[in-house]
Design a protein around this motif. Sequence first.
Motif, short mmCIF file in Angstrom:
data_model
loop_
_atom_site.label_atom_id
_atom_site.label_comp_id
_atom_site.label_asym_id
_atom_site.label_seq_id
_atom_site.Cartn_x
_atom_site.Cartn_y
_atom_site.Cartn_z
N MET A 189 0.82 -1.20 0.00
CA MET A 189 0.00 0.00 0.00
C MET A 189 0.86 1.25 0.00
N PHE A 392 -17.73 -4.54 -1.47
CA PHE A 392 -18.06 -5.08 -0.16
C PHE A 392 -19.31 -5.96 -0.24
N SER A 532 -9.62 -8.54 13.53
CA SER A 532 -9.56 -7.94 12.19
C SER A 532 -9.26 -6.46 12.26
N ALA A 533 -9.87 -5.79 13.25
CA ALA A 533 -9.62 -4.35 13.41
C ALA A 533 -8.15 -4.10 13.70
N MET A 536 -5.98 -4.84 10.54
CA MET A 536 -6.24 -3.88 9.48
C MET A 536 -5.67 -2.50 9.80
N SER A 537 -5.85 -2.08 11.05
CA SER A 537 -5.36 -0.74 11.38
C SER A 537 -3.84 -0.74 11.45
N SER A 544 1.22 4.18 6.19
CA SER A 544 1.43 5.62 6.23
C SER A 544 2.85 5.97 6.66
N MET A 620 -16.33 -13.87 7.91
CA MET A 620 -15.54 -12.66 7.73
C MET A 620 -14.34 -12.93 6.82
N THR A 623 -15.52 -13.10 3.24
CA THR A 623 -15.89 -11.77 2.76
C THR A 623 -14.66 -10.94 2.43
N LEU A 624 -13.70 -10.93 3.36
CA LEU A 624 -12.52 -10.09 3.16
C LEU A 624 -11.69 -10.59 1.97
N THR A 656 -8.75 2.73 -5.85
CA THR A 656 -9.11 2.86 -4.43
C THR A 656 -9.59 1.52 -3.88
N THR A 659 -6.79 -0.93 -3.39
CA THR A 659 -5.95 -0.62 -2.23
C THR A 659 -6.66 -1.01 -0.92
N VAL A 660 -7.97 -0.73 -0.86
CA VAL A 660 -8.72 -1.14 0.32
C VAL A 660 -8.68 -2.66 0.46
N PRO A 663 -5.31 -5.02 2.51
CA PRO A 663 -5.31 -5.63 3.86
C PRO A 663 -6.49 -6.58 4.07
N PHE A 664 -7.59 -6.37 3.33
CA PHE A 664 -8.72 -7.29 3.45
C PHE A 664 -8.27 -8.70 3.09
N THR B 382 -4.04 10.63 3.27
CA THR B 382 -3.37 9.80 2.27
C THR B 382 -4.37 9.19 1.29
N ALA B 385 -8.54 5.45 0.03
CA ALA B 385 -8.35 4.06 0.46
C ALA B 385 -8.03 3.99 1.95
N ILE B 389 -10.18 2.20 4.96
CA ILE B 389 -9.62 1.19 5.86
C ILE B 389 -9.70 1.67 7.30
N SER B 393 -11.92 -0.22 10.15
CA SER B 393 -11.28 -0.74 11.37
C SER B 393 -11.95 -0.17 12.61
N LEU B 396 -15.13 -2.03 13.19
CA LEU B 396 -14.88 -3.37 13.75
C LEU B 396 -14.51 -3.28 15.23
N ALA B 397 -13.63 -2.34 15.55
CA ALA B 397 -13.16 -2.23 16.94
C ALA B 397 -14.29 -1.76 17.86
N PHE B 529 -25.01 -12.08 6.64
CA PHE B 529 -24.09 -11.56 5.62
C PHE B 529 -24.81 -11.39 4.27
N MET B 536 -27.39 -3.74 0.76
CA MET B 536 -26.35 -2.79 0.34
C MET B 536 -26.30 -2.64 -1.17
#
Lengths: 690, 690
Positions: A189, A392, A532-533, A536-537, A544, A620, A623-624, A656, A659-660, A663-664, B382, B385, B389, B393, B396-397, B529, B536
């Motif tokens: 990324m 998604f 997952s949170a 991903m974070s 970054s 999950m 899905t990811l 975009t 890139t998302v 990490p998924f 940034t 994307a 993310i 996150s 999720l958290a 799901f 969605m």
Amino acid sequence: MIDFIFEIWFVTLAGIIALIFAGLLSLWLLRQPKGRERVSDLSDRIYRGAMTFLNREYKPLVVFVIIVAVILYVTEIHDEAVIAFVSGAFCSALAGNIGMRIATKSNARAAVGAREEIGKGLKIGFSSGAVMGMTVVGLALIGLSAISHWLWTEPGKLAEVIVGFGFGASSIAIFARVAGGIYTKSADMGADLVGKVEEKIPEDDPRNPAVIADNVGDNVGDVAGMGADLFESYAGSIISAITIGAAIVTAESVSGGVIPNMEPIKAISPDLVKAGKDLLLYPLFLAAFGLFSSMIGIAFVRPKEDADIGSLHNTLNRGVFGSAAVMGIFGYVITDQLFVNIEPFYAMITGLAAGIAIGLASEYFTESRFKPTRSIAEASQTGPATNIIGGFSVGLASTLIPVVAVCVAIGLSYHVVGLYGIPIAAVGMLSTLGITLATDTYGPVNDNAAGIAEMGEMGSEVRTRAEKLDAVGNTTAAIGKGFAIGSAALTSVSLFSAYIAKVGVGVSQLSVAMPEVMIGLLIGGLLTFVFSALTMSAVGRGASSIVKEVRRQFEQIPGLLEGEAEPESEKCVAISTNTALKNMIIPGGLAVVTPVLVGLWSAQALGGLLAGAIVTGLLMAITLANAGGAWDNAKKYIEEGNLGGKGSDAHAAAVTGDTVGDPFKDTSGPSLNILIKLMAMISLLFVPLF
Amino acid sequence: MIDFIFEIWFVTLAGIIALIFAGLLSLWLLRQPKGRERVSDLSDRIYRGAMTFLNREYKPLVVFVIIVAVILYVTEIHDEAVIAFVSGAFCSALAGNIGMRIATKSNARAAVGAREEIGKGLKIGFSSGAVMGMTVVGLALIGLSAISHWLWTEPGKLAEVIVGFGFGASSIAIFARVAGGIYTKSADMGADLVGKVEEKIPEDDPRNPAVIADNVGDNVGDVAGMGADLFESYAGSIISAITIGAAIVTAESVSGGVIPNMEPIKAISPDLVKAGKDLLLYPLFLAAFGLFSSMIGIAFVRPKEDADIGSLHNTLNRGVFGSAAVMGIFGYVITDQLFVNIEPFYAMITGLAAGIAIGLASEYFTESRFKPTRSIAEASQTGPATNIIGGFSVGLASTLIPVVAVCVAIGLSYHVVGLYGIPIAAVGMLSTLGITLATDTYGPVNDNAAGIAEMGEMGSEVRTRAEKLDAVGNTTAAIGKGFAIGSAALTSVSLFSAYIAKVGVGVSQLSVAMPEVMIGLLIGGLLTFVFSALTMSAVGRGASSIVKEVRRQFEQIPGLLEGEAEPESEKCVAISTNTALKNMIIPGGLAVVTPVLVGLWSAQALGGLLAGAIVTGLLMAITLANAGGAWDNAKKYIEEGNLGGKGSDAHAAAVTGDTVGDPFKDTSGPSLNILIKLMAMISLLFVPLF
């Protein structure tokens, strides 16, 4: 049939044959030309980056293994389990190490091979994957058969000790998958966000300081991480079959095969109770013959020299489906020889079939030939937001077939054999792992090859060929991910069944109607979301940091953007390594500590926790993985010139999504596989404490 | 205490008082000035759009209600249940209809009020919400108490029939929530994608043909949808308490309060078994006194005339926390009077406290004062994307606190009272619904007011004031969503407990160790799901139809963009209406049909299905709601001038997140609340078939 093949040492022999096979393939690979200096130098830098990462990763892992070994020893669960635990950790780490060494030695060779003939590129990439596949399978079988030999006379003890091996493998896997996933996607990324988006330079451009880190990431994430993941599934499925088999054998003498506290669950069909210890041998034999089937499948993979994408893809598929077919025949014969009736064979086949169904479903949802990915590409025309929502939704919807396949495999295998059938289905699904892992590992090796072709300025034709090979690799990687998830789910359910068979609380105490169980279900589900949170974070933060470093280099190194100065790639490698190692601790620790704490509070809640984690983790993870794969290919579809092609607004929107998706599909999704298996494994091991 | 308040008719009286209170408030609202022609005309158009939608929605709903009524009659579950079912559907629809009429009559009045004084704007918006809150609570109590009267002498039959009322409410709720959610976000996203993103015209600009549809959407989604959702939770919590209470009363005469097949679950603490039918009265009394507490809380809400955002917010909080405190006192007195010991009071308090904890957690995760939303704003620098993310996150958290709060409420309430405690906790959480729903509904009314101020060119000061009121409304909406989810989860667990108490399979058959139960868990999770994917993607398709229509109007209507011609708003209203109605059928049908089909196959699998849906539904609903709220406020934070402010790249990235969040927080997330309650309700009703 000759009798000697029904001895455990034959399984050990099969493992040794697999290692010899891997060794011969490696020798062949290392004899291939490595290319001129610039090319081989790139490969060396990737190799060094990957090995540096592994070596630094080992330090906290060794500490972790020692601490756990001491805890196991002190809690006196079984002293022998300590040895099994350390062996499992060692075998898993060794398999990952060998696989990654060969992968990083093969990337430049695959690029050079592709320069000669595109088929040669495929052959090198695939062979390097086959080394990984065979090493994983071989080491797992040697380890498991050795422990089985050692404690053969005491099935109850064997079952308890062999779980230690699985737990060792899980411990390596959780850190390898989480750290590898964070590493690869922080670098990827970061490289894309500054390179492709800000500076508009191409993918894998040698001026980009993060490109080496990105290529290292493919290896530590998709090779070492995936290998450790499937090593664990493979060992876990066999271990759960042995555990349930041992419980039946132990109960046979006492109560005719009815496991105490297990009513009203049918442990095994009455005819099979008399099979005795053959119930423990069966999964090992299936695995050993699966290994031979994989070898035969690998031999099927003979690419034409001037193949197109479709034919390359078919070549790989021929190998995978061919070995599944061969395994079907072997499975029938083994079952027929070993048991009085053939039902266990059906259980095995449901697993094998579910694996194929899940792979095909992943293909449908993530390839741009089909409607779901096309719909994402079309949604990109109204901007990044609709692209994200489209991707998604596709990810969420893609859970349908895999979950139904897992349900059918669970239902049918239980229906024909009883609880013992569920791990047999898992063993069936994983039996041909030697070749499925080879097609998985092929992806990152050829991804690297494409990168090296670009960075090494090998010319546009080689780059085009390498990109074709990479495109095939993307599909096999998506299928591989689906397979990894499916097998993780089935293995977890098997381990969970084994937990049930061993825990003393009694089946009725595990009713979803019990508030403790409901609380456990909620906490299990919660864990997968929080996990997952965290992963991903971590990628977001890592990316970054890379972005800032790359921006700094572009500003401060004169001539870098003009291609007149070399980037300081090693700084980006160091950032990725540090981010990955720092951020693996909390999620990894959470996975290990939570089930133990919950178990100490209530064994019922722990049962709920495992079930809740399996259900939400499976959903999950699919899905990811599929959302990520579909976003990736929707972008590629636009880049092929559709809907405006490269440079259009639709393309920007699709980038975009891609890139998302990083990490998924490559960090959080795959890490969930390990989370659910590890928690089941640790629960099974610590049963005596609860 | 006077005895008469412990009679059922007192509960009916409380319901009637609530309706009178709502009526008086409505009269006051309608006396407020409606503004000059342009302003009142806008309000009329929104009103007509909303009523057209409701009237068209009623047609398929009436058909559905008739079909289900016939099925209920034919299957001979209980003829009386048919009457209860129709009454429940009617009461829910009526409450939604009244609430929405008043909301659409109040929007312009709130804008005009805000022109006078900002506090006046808040008062009008909040009073219109209070009408909704009191109507929902009043109609639910009248309906439930009437059925209780009718069948008071036969508790077993009462329990079976009263579920029909809940199922009627659920049936309206699923379609109202799904259709309302699809309507509001198709219009909102469509309006933003062309208006704000493509044409760079402001939010709510009168030139945008989709703006009226967007404002209608706030009413049909956030007012009518939310009202139906909480009507169902409110009725459901009381119904589950009555069901479990009735099972205990029926079992008391036979086996001293031990419900058959329920071992080892503790239905109720032994001291309370003797309370007999008071167990059925208790939830009704709690609800009746909750209604009075809400009225007292509503009276606390007296905004200062020149208030700032912080003080407006405090004014609303004073009302909510004030009525919770009053309810605490009432709850203690009622419990003390009715029972020999005070434990049920503790169960009620755990629910009340969990509701507050969940609301505060939503606030923490979605307000830009706090770290999570700030981190999303920073990640926007940034690009889109990293914004996506970051937001995902955070979502999720954000599951951590609400899930732990629900677990604690389940665990403690069961610990002190037994299974009966769980629905009492739910009743406690929902007891002050009159005021919490008022603060929820306040949001969309003031959102509309801000829109009308902009479209009606009421001047920048009114617009600024209306926006401040809207900002307060965003926070109360986020808290309201958290509360709706928490109460849905606790209500579903209660209904599920009631299902367990009624289904004949026996607790041990519902063990997570049973493969059928595991399959049920997987299918339950899968449903949430797939359901989210359906809702969605419907929004995505609806938004893109709106985009095409708005583009067409900008092209083909001369002078539209220059403000010299009127847009054809009714076309966008028609598109949203059609999309919503067309796309509510499959998800709604899935929710109704799946549990029945699974139940017919295996009552065990159905138990698993409910548990699986509750766990994943709760997690997913929180993730979607909080990710959406946080994205929204991260964008607002940048718009306040931080990190580059409006027009910066960070702002563009944040707009993407906000748009992705629209269907997350207002369509798919809230629809899951109903899905899990409806499935539990339908299972409970159809128990005799399984």
